[in-house]
Structure formats: structure tokens, C-alpha cells
Scaffold this motif. Structure first.
Motif, PDB file in Angstrom:
ATOM      1  N   UNK A 124       0.818  -1.212   0.000  1.00  0.00           N
ATOM      2  CA  UNK A 124       0.000   0.000   0.000  1.00  0.00           C
ATOM      3  C   UNK A 124       0.853   1.265   0.000  1.00  0.00           C
ATOM      4  N   UNK A 125       2.066   1.171   0.554  1.00  0.00           N
ATOM      5  CA  UNK A 125       2.950   2.331   0.622  1.00  0.00           C
ATOM      6  C   UNK A 125       3.571   2.676  -0.731  1.00  0.00           C
ATOM      7  N   UNK A 126       3.660   1.708  -1.630  1.00  0.00           N
ATOM      8  CA  UNK A 126       4.344   1.993  -2.892  1.00  0.00           C
ATOM      9  C   UNK A 126       3.400   2.439  -4.010  1.00  0.00           C
ATOM     10  N   UNK A 127       2.104   2.315  -3.795  1.00  0.00           N
ATOM     11  CA  UNK A 127       1.142   2.719  -4.831  1.00  0.00           C
ATOM     12  C   UNK A 127       1.374   4.167  -5.281  1.00  0.00           C
ATOM     13  N   UNK A 128       1.547   5.124  -4.360  1.00  0.00           N
ATOM     14  CA  UNK A 128       1.784   6.508  -4.827  1.00  0.00           C
ATOM     15  C   UNK A 128       3.048   6.645  -5.689  1.00  0.00           C
ATOM     16  N   UNK A 129       4.087   5.870  -5.379  1.00  0.00           N
ATOM     17  CA  UNK A 129       5.310   5.941  -6.175  1.00  0.00           C
ATOM     18  C   UNK A 129       5.077   5.392  -7.577  1.00  0.00           C
ATOM     19  N   UNK A 130       4.330   4.314  -7.664  1.00  0.00           N
ATOM     20  CA  UNK A 130       4.038   3.742  -8.974  1.00  0.00           C
ATOM     21  C   UNK A 130       3.146   4.675  -9.789  1.00  0.00           C
ATOM     22  N   UNK A 131       2.179   5.283  -9.120  1.00  0.00           N
ATOM     23  CA  UNK A 131       1.321   6.238  -9.823  1.00  0.00           C
ATOM     24  C   UNK A 131       2.131   7.438 -10.320  1.00  0.00           C
ATOM     25  N   UNK A 132       3.063   7.897  -9.515  1.00  0.00           N
ATOM     26  CA  UNK A 132       3.929   9.005  -9.936  1.00  0.00           C
ATOM     27  C   UNK A 132       4.814   8.608 -11.105  1.00  0.00           C
ATOM     28  N   UNK A 133       5.227   7.362 -11.118  1.00  0.00           N
ATOM     29  CA  UNK A 133       6.087   6.882 -12.204  1.00  0.00           C
ATOM     30  C   UNK A 133       5.347   6.858 -13.538  1.00  0.00           C
ATOM     31  N   UNK A 134       4.015   6.821 -13.499  1.00  0.00           N
ATOM     32  CA  UNK A 134       3.236   6.848 -14.734  1.00  0.00           C
ATOM     33  C   UNK A 134       3.219   8.242 -15.355  1.00  0.00           C
ATOM     34  N   UNK A 135       3.371   9.271 -14.542  1.00  0.00           N
ATOM     35  CA  UNK A 135       3.227  10.644 -15.014  1.00  0.00           C
ATOM     36  C   UNK A 135       4.274  11.065 -16.044  1.00  0.00           C
ATOM     37  N   UNK A 136       5.591  10.824 -15.796  1.00  0.00           N
ATOM     38  CA  UNK A 136       6.563  11.330 -16.776  1.00  0.00           C
ATOM     39  C   UNK A 136       6.525  10.606 -18.113  1.00  0.00           C
ATOM     40  N   UNK A 137       6.081   9.398 -18.117  1.00  0.00           N
ATOM     41  CA  UNK A 137       5.993   8.640 -19.362  1.00  0.00           C
ATOM     42  C   UNK A 137       5.384   7.299 -19.046  1.00  0.00           C
ATOM     43  N   UNK A 138       4.235   7.067 -19.566  1.00  0.00           N
ATOM     44  CA  UNK A 138       3.492   5.852 -19.248  1.00  0.00           C
ATOM     45  C   UNK A 138       4.222   4.641 -19.822  1.00  0.00           C
ATOM     46  N   UNK A 139       4.881   3.915 -18.947  1.00  0.00           N
ATOM     47  CA  UNK A 139       5.556   2.710 -19.402  1.00  0.00           C
ATOM     48  C   UNK A 139       4.701   1.497 -19.069  1.00  0.00           C
ATOM     49  N   UNK A 140       4.726   0.543 -19.938  1.00  0.00           N
ATOM     50  CA  UNK A 140       3.961  -0.686 -19.715  1.00  0.00           C
ATOM     51  C   UNK A 140       4.407  -1.380 -18.431  1.00  0.00           C
ATOM     52  N   UNK A 141       5.708  -1.393 -18.203  1.00  0.00           N
ATOM     53  CA  UNK A 141       6.232  -2.104 -17.034  1.00  0.00           C
ATOM     54  C   UNK A 141       5.700  -1.511 -15.737  1.00  0.00           C
ATOM     55  N   UNK A 142       5.678  -0.194 -15.639  1.00  0.00           N
ATOM     56  CA  UNK A 142       5.181   0.447 -14.418  1.00  0.00           C
ATOM     57  C   UNK A 142       3.684   0.216 -14.270  1.00  0.00           C
ATOM     58  N   UNK A 143       2.949   0.361 -15.353  1.00  0.00           N
ATOM     59  CA  UNK A 143       1.493   0.163 -15.276  1.00  0.00           C
ATOM     60  C   UNK A 143       1.170  -1.287 -14.890  1.00  0.00           C
ATOM     61  N   UNK A 144       1.905  -2.230 -15.443  1.00  0.00           N
ATOM     62  CA  UNK A 144       1.699  -3.635 -15.105  1.00  0.00           C
ATOM     63  C   UNK A 144       2.038  -3.882 -13.628  1.00  0.00           C
ATOM     64  N   UNK A 145       3.138  -3.310 -13.168  1.00  0.00           N
ATOM     65  CA  UNK A 145       3.521  -3.454 -11.763  1.00  0.00           C
ATOM     66  C   UNK A 145       2.445  -2.869 -10.853  1.00  0.00           C
ATOM     67  N   UNK A 146       1.945  -1.711 -11.216  1.00  0.00           N
ATOM     68  CA  UNK A 146       0.882  -1.072 -10.429  1.00  0.00           C
ATOM     69  C   UNK A 146      -0.358  -1.958 -10.397  1.00  0.00           C
TER      70      UNK A 146
END
Length: 185
Positions: A124-146
Motif C-alpha cells: 500500500x505504501x508503494x502505490x503513490x510511487x508507482x502512480x507518480x512513475x506513470x506521469x513522466x511517461x506511461x511505461x507498460x512495465x510500471x502500469x503492469x507493476x501497479x
């Protein structure tokens, strides 16, 4: 000493490190530090030499110096990787998380942070980091991890929405297809 001396010594340190000549690399990185002690690169290079020699504590100290002179994701990831190797997971988690504030899409930090979060029930603590990682460039890997984290947390509707976005952009993503298929079952 001049900026040119700093650059030459730093470059020579990098060359010798690449060639596996660690004593010469150390010598030139130390000369670079003498020329400019407020630059992080020589400390990072010295840390890499220490890692090659198996001295994790010295490498950790040097990554800390690099972070002190110029904060950024690279020294933080260096600190975190050593802490993770030393099974100091709380510190590693915090350093990976801090690294993602500097570089939200850094996949090394994302993957290692997720690894620690899964083991220590901190997803639950890492969800905000993953969501932030989507902002600069939506990568499939980050979205899949999220999406995977959201499934693990029982937040299926959110996970499904992310998988639909991912599959809309790349219908051939086999991992996303597999995870999405769980919702049909």
C-alpha cells in the motif's frame, strides 16, 4: 587544480574501472575528489571500486558522500542496493522510495522497492510511487507493476482499469493478458 584536471582524472578513473584495474581507478578518482570534492561522480566511482573489491561498508559510505554533495537517484539507489544486500530492508525501502522522488520512472528502484514491499507487506505504501512513475511517461512495465500491486491489495477494479489502459495501448502484452484473464475467471 582546474576543472580540466578534474575531468581528466574522473575520465581516467572511469576508464580504469571499466578495464578492471581498480587500484589505478581508485588513484584517479581520488585525484578527481582532490580537484573537486563537491562533485558526486568520483565518490560514485570510488564506491564502484569498493563494490568490486567486496567492501560494502566503504561503498555505502562513499554513496553517502555522493548523496551529501549532490542529492539524486543514483547515490540513493547505490545506498539502497547495499542495504538490501545487507538485509537492512527498512533503510533500503526508504532510499528506493526517495530515489523515485528524483526519478519516478527509474525501473531499478521500482522493481527493488516492489520486491521489498511484497516481502514485508508494504504494498500500500508503494502505490503513490508507482502512480507518480506513470506521469513522466506511461511505461507498460510500471502500469503492469501497479496493476499487480492493486490485485494483491484486493483493489481489483483499479487494477482492471490499469490493465485495460495497458492492453488498449498494446493488446499483445502477454503478461497483462494473463493478469486480466484472472478477472474473467
Amino acid at each position: 587544480m582546474s576543472h580540466i584536471d578534474y575531468e581528466i582524472n574522473k575520465e581516467l578513473g572511469e576508464c580504469y574501472l571499466f578495464m578492471g584495474e581498480y587500484e589505478k581507478a581508485r588513484e584517479y578518482y581520488q585525484k578527481a575528489v582532490a580537484c573537486n570534492s563537491s562533485a558526486p561522480d568520483p565518490y560514485m566511482g570510488l564506491a564502484a571500486v569498493c563494490l568490486q573489491e567486496g567492501d560494502l561498508n566503504a561503498a555505502h559510505t562513499l554513496y553517502g558522500k555522493a548523496q551529501a554533495v549532490r542529492p539524486g537517484e543514483k547515490p540513493l539507489i547505490g545506498l539502497a542496493m547495499i542495504e538490501q544486500a545487507q538485509e537492512r530492508y527498512t533503510e533500503a525501502f526508504d532510499h528506493y522510495a526517495e530515489a523515485l522522488r528524483y526519478a519516478p520512472g527509474n525501473m531499478m528502484a521500482v522493481n527493488n522497492l516492489m520486491q521489498i514491499a511484497y516481502v514485508y507487506d508494504r504494498l500500500d505504501e508503494i502505490i503513490p510511487y508507482l502512480e507518480s512513475a506513470l506521469e513522466p511517461g506511461d511505461t507498460e512495465a510500471v502500469r503492469y507493476a501497479l496493476a499487480g500491486c492493486l490485485v494483491a491489495l484486493g483493489r481489483d477494479d483499479e487494477a482492471k482499469a490499469h490493465l485495460e489502459i495497458l492492453l488498449g495501448a498494446n493488446p499483445a502484452n502477454a503478461e497483462a493478458q494473463q493478469l486480466y484473464a484472472q478477472f474473467a475467471a
